[in-house]
Design an enzyme around this catalytic site. Structure first.
Site, PDB file in Angstrom:
ATOM      1  N   THR A 283      -0.828  -2.862  -2.702  1.00 35.38           N
ATOM      2  CA  THR A 283      -1.145  -2.141  -1.459  1.00 35.38           C
ATOM      3  C   THR A 283      -0.778  -2.971  -0.233  1.00 35.38           C
ATOM      4  O   THR A 283      -0.225  -2.447   0.734  1.00 35.38           O
ATOM      5  CB  THR A 283      -2.657  -1.807  -1.432  1.00 35.38           C
TER       6      THR A 283
ATOM      7  N   GLU B  45      -2.585  15.980  -6.117  1.00 31.77           N
ATOM      8  CA  GLU B  45      -1.757  15.640  -4.950  1.00 31.77           C
ATOM      9  C   GLU B  45      -0.466  16.459  -4.901  1.00 31.77           C
ATOM     10  O   GLU B  45      -0.027  16.854  -3.814  1.00 31.77           O
ATOM     11  CB  GLU B  45      -1.446  14.139  -4.961  1.00 31.77           C
TER      12      GLU B  45
ATOM     13  N   PHE C  62     -11.539   1.975   6.716  1.00 33.57           N
ATOM     14  CA  PHE C  62     -10.189   2.220   7.237  1.00 33.57           C
ATOM     15  C   PHE C  62      -9.801   3.708   7.250  1.00 33.57           C
ATOM     16  O   PHE C  62      -8.684   4.047   7.623  1.00 33.57           O
ATOM     17  CB  PHE C  62      -9.155   1.407   6.442  1.00 33.57           C
TER      18      PHE C  62
ATOM     19  N   HIS D 101       3.395   5.946  -0.620  1.00 36.51           N
ATOM     20  CA  HIS D 101       2.188   6.298  -1.370  1.00 36.51           C
ATOM     21  C   HIS D 101       2.604   6.709  -2.768  1.00 36.51           C
ATOM     22  O   HIS D 101       3.663   7.311  -2.949  1.00 36.51           O
ATOM     23  CB  HIS D 101       1.467   7.483  -0.711  1.00 36.51           C
TER      24      HIS D 101
ATOM     25  N   ASN E  93       2.447   0.527   4.908  1.00 36.92           N
ATOM     26  CA  ASN E  93       3.044  -0.017   3.677  1.00 36.92           C
ATOM     27  C   ASN E  93       4.086   0.912   3.059  1.00 36.92           C
ATOM     28  O   ASN E  93       4.395   0.818   1.883  1.00 36.92           O
ATOM     29  CB  ASN E  93       1.951  -0.423   2.685  1.00 36.92           C
TER      30      ASN E  93
ATOM     31  N   ARG F 237       7.150  -2.006  -1.479  1.00 30.93           N
ATOM     32  CA  ARG F 237       6.282  -2.471  -0.388  1.00 30.93           C
ATOM     33  C   ARG F 237       6.660  -3.884   0.066  1.00 30.93           C
ATOM     34  O   ARG F 237       6.529  -4.205   1.251  1.00 30.93           O
ATOM     35  CB  ARG F 237       4.810  -2.374  -0.814  1.00 30.93           C
TER      36      ARG F 237
ATOM     37  N   TYR G  52      -6.683  12.349   1.898  1.00 32.29           N
ATOM     38  CA  TYR G  52      -7.270  11.036   1.607  1.00 32.29           C
ATOM     39  C   TYR G  52      -8.792  11.088   1.463  1.00 32.29           C
ATOM     40  O   TYR G  52      -9.465  10.065   1.634  1.00 32.29           O
ATOM     41  CB  TYR G  52      -6.897  10.043   2.714  1.00 32.29           C
TER      42      TYR G  52
ATOM     43  N   ARG H 180       3.787   3.158  -9.517  1.00 31.83           N
ATOM     44  CA  ARG H 180       2.868   2.157  -8.955  1.00 31.83           C
ATOM     45  C   ARG H 180       3.484   0.758  -9.064  1.00 31.83           C
ATOM     46  O   ARG H 180       3.353  -0.063  -8.152  1.00 31.83           O
ATOM     47  CB  ARG H 180       1.514   2.177  -9.690  1.00 31.83           C
TER      48      ARG H 180
ATOM     49  N   LYS I 182       6.037   7.157   3.961  1.00 34.06           N
ATOM     50  CA  LYS I 182       5.084   7.226   5.072  1.00 34.06           C
ATOM     51  C   LYS I 182       5.776   7.109   6.434  1.00 34.06           C
ATOM     52  O   LYS I 182       6.954   6.712   6.517  1.00 34.06           O
ATOM     53  CB  LYS I 182       4.034   6.110   4.895  1.00 34.06           C
TER      54      LYS I 182
HETATM   55  N1  UDP Z   1      -5.382   0.864   3.466  1.00 36.25           N
HETATM   56  C1  UDP Z   1      -5.660   0.218   4.662  1.00 36.25           C
HETATM   57  N2  UDP Z   1      -6.536  -0.840   4.665  1.00 36.25           N
HETATM   58  C2  UDP Z   1      -7.128  -1.295   3.518  1.00 36.25           C
HETATM   59  C3  UDP Z   1      -6.840  -0.649   2.305  1.00 36.25           C
HETATM   60  C4  UDP Z   1      -5.968   0.428   2.305  1.00 36.25           C
HETATM   61  O1  UDP Z   1      -5.137   0.613   5.700  1.00 36.25           O
HETATM   62  O2  UDP Z   1      -7.885  -2.269   3.591  1.00 36.25           O
HETATM   63  C5  UDP Z   1      -4.474   2.009   3.460  1.00 36.25           C
HETATM   64  C6  UDP Z   1      -3.124   1.654   2.863  1.00 36.25           C
HETATM   65  O3  UDP Z   1      -2.117   2.276   3.636  1.00 36.25           O
HETATM   66  C7  UDP Z   1      -3.190   2.273   1.475  1.00 36.25           C
HETATM   67  C8  UDP Z   1      -4.080   3.481   1.713  1.00 36.25           C
HETATM   68  O4  UDP Z   1      -5.020   3.054   2.686  1.00 36.25           O
HETATM   69  O5  UDP Z   1      -1.907   2.601   0.995  1.00 36.25           O
HETATM   70  C9  UDP Z   1      -4.819   3.977   0.492  1.00 36.25           C
HETATM   71  O6  UDP Z   1      -5.534   2.892  -0.071  1.00 36.25           O
HETATM   72  P1  UDP Z   1      -5.512   2.627  -1.630  1.00 36.25           P
HETATM   73  O7  UDP Z   1      -6.547   1.612  -1.921  1.00 36.25           O
HETATM   74  O8  UDP Z   1      -5.593   3.926  -2.366  1.00 36.25           O
HETATM   75  O9  UDP Z   1      -4.076   1.933  -1.868  1.00 36.25           O
HETATM   76  P2  UDP Z   1      -2.763   2.470  -2.589  1.00 36.25           P
HETATM   77  O10 UDP Z   1      -3.194   3.369  -3.706  1.00 36.25           O
HETATM   78  O11 UDP Z   1      -1.970   3.205  -1.545  1.00 36.25           O
HETATM   79  O12 UDP Z   1      -2.067   1.236  -3.053  1.00 36.25           O
HETATM   80 MG    MG Z   2      -4.499   4.990  -3.759  1.00 40.05          MG
END
Ligand code: UDP
Ligand code: MG
Length: 136
Positions: free
Chosen positions: A94, A129, A60, A118, A115, A105, A52, A88, A12
């Site tokens: 996250t 994706e 968010f 992705h 973070n 992360r 997204y 993952r 990112k």
């Molecule tokens: N995100 C955020 N605030 C939140 C939750 C998620 O800014 O409260 C952002 C964060 O960068 C995350 C992305 O949105 O990586 C996608 O969210 P997801 O729940 O899919 O998390 P991930 O799969 O990336 O762990």
């Molecule tokens: Mg996700």
């Protein structure tokens, strides 16, 4: 039985900005992933919104899409046995504050929004994706 998969990884803007892409790519290789597709791009806001879309009802969403389109990113298809789940796990939670020691992360993430990486969360989404960025 082997279960070779591909998953989409994104380095990112916060990590590219800090010039961490080579270090993060080394982490993937060290953990058994092959980088089978890769490009560095700068997407616009509407492309980020499309990518997204699954989060479009979240509070968010707008900030997230503004952020992902705020600077260059490195997108990759990573391949290995059980790539989706293993990536993952390598990425960690996250929120970097909740991520386990040794995860990407935890090492590189600045905050829940910045973070650093992705990773696809399912076989179905990995395909969607990877096609999103590499469908030509
Ligand atoms: N995100 C955020 N605030 C939140 C939750 C998620 O800014 O409260 C952002 C964060 O960068 C995350 C992305 O949105 O990586 C996608 O969210 P997801 O729940 O899919 O998390 P991930 O799969 O990336 O762990
Ligand atoms: Mg996700």
């Amino acid at each position: 039985m082997s279960n070779t998969e591909q998953t989409l990884s994104i380095i990112k803007p916060d990590a590219v900005e800090r010039d961490l892409q080579d270090e993060i790519k080394e982490e993937f290789k060290k953990n058994g992933f092959s980088i089978v597709k890769e490009k560095k791009i700068h997407i616009n806001k509407s492309e980020a919104e499309q990518f997204y879309k699954v989060h479009q009802t979240k509070p968010f969403y707008n900030d997230l899409c503004a952020y992902l389109s705020s600077g260059p990113i490195v997108v990759m298809a990573l391949e290995k046995d059980n790539a989706i789940l293993d990536n993952r796990q390598l990425m960690g939670a996250t929120n970097p504050k909740e991520a386990n020691e040794g995860t990407l992360r935890k090492k590189y993430g600045i905050s829940i929004d910045k973070n650093s990486v992705h990773g696809s969360d399912s076989v179905e989404n990995a395909k969607i994706e990877i096609d999103f960025f590499f469908k030509d």
